[in-house]
Write an enzyme that holds these catalytic residues in place. Sequence first.
Site, PDB file in Angstrom:
ATOM      1  N   ASP A 147      11.182  -7.878  -0.432  1.00 15.37           N
ATOM      2  CA  ASP A 147      11.792  -6.556  -0.299  1.00 15.37           C
ATOM      3  C   ASP A 147      11.292  -5.943   1.010  1.00 15.37           C
ATOM      4  OD1 ASP A 147      11.852  -3.402  -2.187  1.00 15.37           O
ATOM      5  OD2 ASP A 147      12.573  -3.970  -0.205  1.00 15.37           O
ATOM      6  N   ASP A 175      12.570   2.319  -2.952  1.00 17.36           N
ATOM      7  CA  ASP A 175      11.472   1.940  -2.066  1.00 17.36           C
ATOM      8  C   ASP A 175      10.137   1.891  -2.790  1.00 17.36           C
ATOM      9  OD1 ASP A 175      13.605   2.303  -0.373  1.00 17.36           O
ATOM     10  OD2 ASP A 175      12.309   2.740   1.313  1.00 17.36           O
ATOM     11  N   HIS A 178       5.093  10.759  -3.418  1.00 16.20           N
ATOM     12  CA  HIS A 178       6.552  10.677  -3.604  1.00 16.20           C
ATOM     13  C   HIS A 178       6.946  10.641  -5.077  1.00 16.20           C
ATOM     14  CE1 HIS A 178       7.178  10.122   0.621  1.00 16.20           C
ATOM     15  NE2 HIS A 178       6.448   9.034   0.643  1.00 16.20           N
ATOM     16  N   ASP A 186       0.249  13.053   5.726  1.00 10.59           N
ATOM     17  CA  ASP A 186       0.991  11.785   5.730  1.00 10.59           C
ATOM     18  C   ASP A 186       2.282  12.015   6.520  1.00 10.59           C
ATOM     19  OD1 ASP A 186       1.327   9.128   3.671  1.00 10.59           O
ATOM     20  OD2 ASP A 186       3.165   9.940   4.531  1.00 10.59           O
ATOM     21  N   HIS A 196       5.201  11.048   5.866  1.00  7.98           N
ATOM     22  CA  HIS A 196       6.393  11.183   5.020  1.00  7.98           C
ATOM     23  C   HIS A 196       6.296  12.485   4.220  1.00  7.98           C
ATOM     24  CE1 HIS A 196       6.022   6.768   5.540  1.00  7.98           C
ATOM     25  NE2 HIS A 196       7.331   6.803   5.580  1.00  7.98           N
ATOM     26  N   ASP A 214      -0.378   7.164   8.065  1.00  5.37           N
ATOM     27  CA  ASP A 214       0.771   6.613   8.782  1.00  5.37           C
ATOM     28  C   ASP A 214       1.258   7.600   9.845  1.00  5.37           C
ATOM     29  OD1 ASP A 214       2.789   7.006   5.738  1.00  5.37           O
ATOM     30  OD2 ASP A 214       1.605   8.450   6.883  1.00  5.37           O
ATOM     31  N   TYR A 223      -0.262   2.104   7.352  1.00  6.55           N
ATOM     32  CA  TYR A 223       0.150   0.695   7.264  1.00  6.55           C
ATOM     33  C   TYR A 223      -0.273  -0.135   8.456  1.00  6.55           C
ATOM     34  CZ  TYR A 223       2.558   3.147   3.708  1.00  6.55           C
ATOM     35  OH  TYR A 223       2.798   3.969   2.645  1.00  6.55           O
TER      36      TYR A 223
HETATM   37  C1  LIG Z   1       2.775   8.164  -0.922  1.00  2.21           C
HETATM   38  O1  LIG Z   1       3.042   6.932  -0.295  1.00  2.21           O
HETATM   39  C2  LIG Z   1       2.679   6.947   1.006  1.00  2.21           C
HETATM   40  C3  LIG Z   1       3.893   6.896   1.906  1.00  2.21           C
HETATM   41  O2  LIG Z   1       4.384   8.200   2.105  1.00  2.21           O
HETATM   42  O3  LIG Z   1       3.430   6.382   3.123  1.00  2.21           O
HETATM   43  C4  LIG Z   1       4.990   6.004   1.295  1.00  2.21           C
HETATM   44  C5  LIG Z   1       6.104   5.759   2.276  1.00  2.21           C
HETATM   45  C6  LIG Z   1       7.306   5.106   1.614  1.00  2.21           C
HETATM   46  C7  LIG Z   1       8.264   4.596   2.679  1.00  2.21           C
HETATM   47  C8  LIG Z   1       9.529   4.052   2.045  1.00  2.21           C
HETATM   48  N1  LIG Z   1      10.454   3.551   3.061  1.00  2.21           N
HETATM   49  C9  LIG Z   1       9.953   2.314   3.639  1.00  2.21           C
HETATM   50  C10 LIG Z   1      11.010   1.749   4.606  1.00  2.21           C
HETATM   51  C11 LIG Z   1      10.410   0.554   5.346  1.00  2.21           C
HETATM   52  N2  LIG Z   1      10.667   0.685   6.748  1.00  2.21           N
HETATM   53 ZN   LIG Z   2       3.631   8.022   4.281  1.00  2.25          ZN
END
Ligand SMILES: COCC(O)(O)CCCCCNCCCN
Ligand SMILES: [Zn+2]
Length: 664
Positions: free
Chosen positions: A20, A92, A135, A172, A174, A265, A305
Amino acid sequence: MGTALIYDEEMTKYKLLWVDPACKIEVPERLTVSYEALKNSGLADRCVSVPVREATDEDILLVHSEEYLEAVKKTPYMTLEDLKEFTLQYGDVYFHPNIYHCAKLAAGASLQLVDSVMTGKVRNGMALVRPPGHHSMRSAASGFCVFNNVAIAAQYAKLKHGVKRVLIVDWDVHHGQGVQYSFEDDPGVLYFSWHRYEHQKFWPQLRESDYDNVGKEKGEGFNINVPWNKVGMKNSDYLSVFCHMLLPVAYEFNPDLVLVCAGFDSAIGDPEGEMCASPDIFAHLTHLLMNLAGGKVCAVLEGGYNLTSLPQSVCQTVHTLLGDPAPRPANLDGPCESALESLHCSRSAHRKYWSCLKHAAEHPSSDVSTKRLKLAEEEEKVENGEEKEKAEEEVWPEPPKRVTAPVRTALVLPDGVSCPDRCKLFSSSKDPVIVNKLRENFPRDAADSDALTTLSSLVALVEKMEKNEICNGLALVQDVSMAMTCVVQHAAIALSNRVLVVCVGDVLVPAHYKEDGTILLVHFSNKEEEQKSKYHIPVCLKKGCSDVSGFMQAVLGLLLPLGYEYDPSLVLLARTPDSGLCDGAWQQLTGLLQGLAQGHTLVLLQEGERAYVGPTASSLLGEAAPSVGKIKAPLLEDVESMEGLRTRLQVDWKLLQTTAPETG
Ligand SMILES: COCC(O)(O)CCCCCNCCCN
Ligand SMILES: [Zn+2]
């Protein structure tokens, strides 16, 4: 009081079991490299290790629905096919036979952290957890999250510890929509989030992540979104939003507890964020929160990441939670236009809820801002011909070593004044060279050997700070302005450093400052003074420093941005008895200024103010300042004079900007 570190390797024992692309970045190594870095740097051993526990059903039901919890409970017994099937209903995120167990540990770790801080076992702390949380929603997993660790921690703190006001800072990259949904109608929880948004083009592509989503019903004004509509945001962008949006509102909210959705991130090198802020910025973001809520700060890991910038950022955060002064911020060249646009929109959206923002500039009329943004997008399409290099190929310098000075706080005191414990009484060997030099410079006081002794001790102390043998200092002196002149002359001229001089009250400011930038003088008083130059800034407050609100707003929105941009190697803080500044505000000032100059702060107090030696020393030792209570609206004339000052100064000092420069 110490810093808690909560980690258990059990939380590394789940991973993605199928292909995935959206989830492959969320790997167990995120946790192991972070913990290893804390171990190898010796930081883990300086922390108080607190064990994890499993969150109970009752804990989880503080945020999530029964049906969701019951559904997740079934996942340990599912076949691979069932797990894939189960996962498809969410976005996701992935499930694994052991993820329910780990999600209970991640939430439980956050609760252990809240307990340790609220019971006074530690002052602050960090929980290194996965799966992350911000999230996940009442009845849905999302974005690698199963249970909303920080949302559960906030409800738990209110229920179990009677906390009235919780500040959640989500750095963060996001948007933690799960947190926003949990508290958007709750005035007891102020949720602040910045996030990559790109006009709703970036995941999770929600309309309600934009700046105009301010909360609902009783919670109106208690939800702050700062959308990043471009990537590449840097340290200046982050510090500007802290100084001009988060901190003024946070001090007005006056929280009893600060929870951090500590996602990294938002650091350089991260494939998700594609931002350019260096890992050491988290030392400053953490430091700027540590004088809120009496220092009760709980950081819980969310995203991050890049397996190089993540551990570096985690270490920077824990270093600061332990009280180690932050490294000097690398060249802050001011916020970018897009960040200023977002800052302006967010401040305008919150004007009517927060008195500190009451006079924030008018909202750009919508057509202007959207037109401008359209224009900007057109430009961007054109200029972005060349392919953006991938985040993974970004390189950045390793954060500088943060060596703790052998002596934290040294005091120069006249005979008969007792030295608070944990401080070192300091007096210089009467170095004849220094004494003679002083005789030349201060002929009228040459006779007074006490004065000369004090001055030579000050000079010697500054030299020890310069060598980082001593971190910071405090001197009780006969004549503050003479002592100030002596230190400035020595530090700025002899050691050719940049000295930030902050005067509180009517200190006689030595007039003969060279305007060459070796000194930046910021003078808080109630006397109108015209601003002589870019480096001599009088901040006039009608009621002087006795008006805590006006003073704190001036510190957060003027002094801190100036100090960060000036980036001094020494901060000289002087007060005189007539300043009228209350203890709390004085300790807040002393605490906040230690984010500059690697913590090299030298405080000068007038002999008669020996009552301030204790409180000032405790702040210099790194103890959190007492809260100054809920900040009210500053006096209108003070706001106007500060806004006028900001408008004049922002030409030279970019970090004072709060709105995008008018495009032609
Ligand atoms: C609380 O979780 C920490 C986070 O905010 O970093 C999670 C991010 C989900 C990002 C979902 N899309 C990923 C697309 C790949 N290119
Ligand atoms: Zn994030």
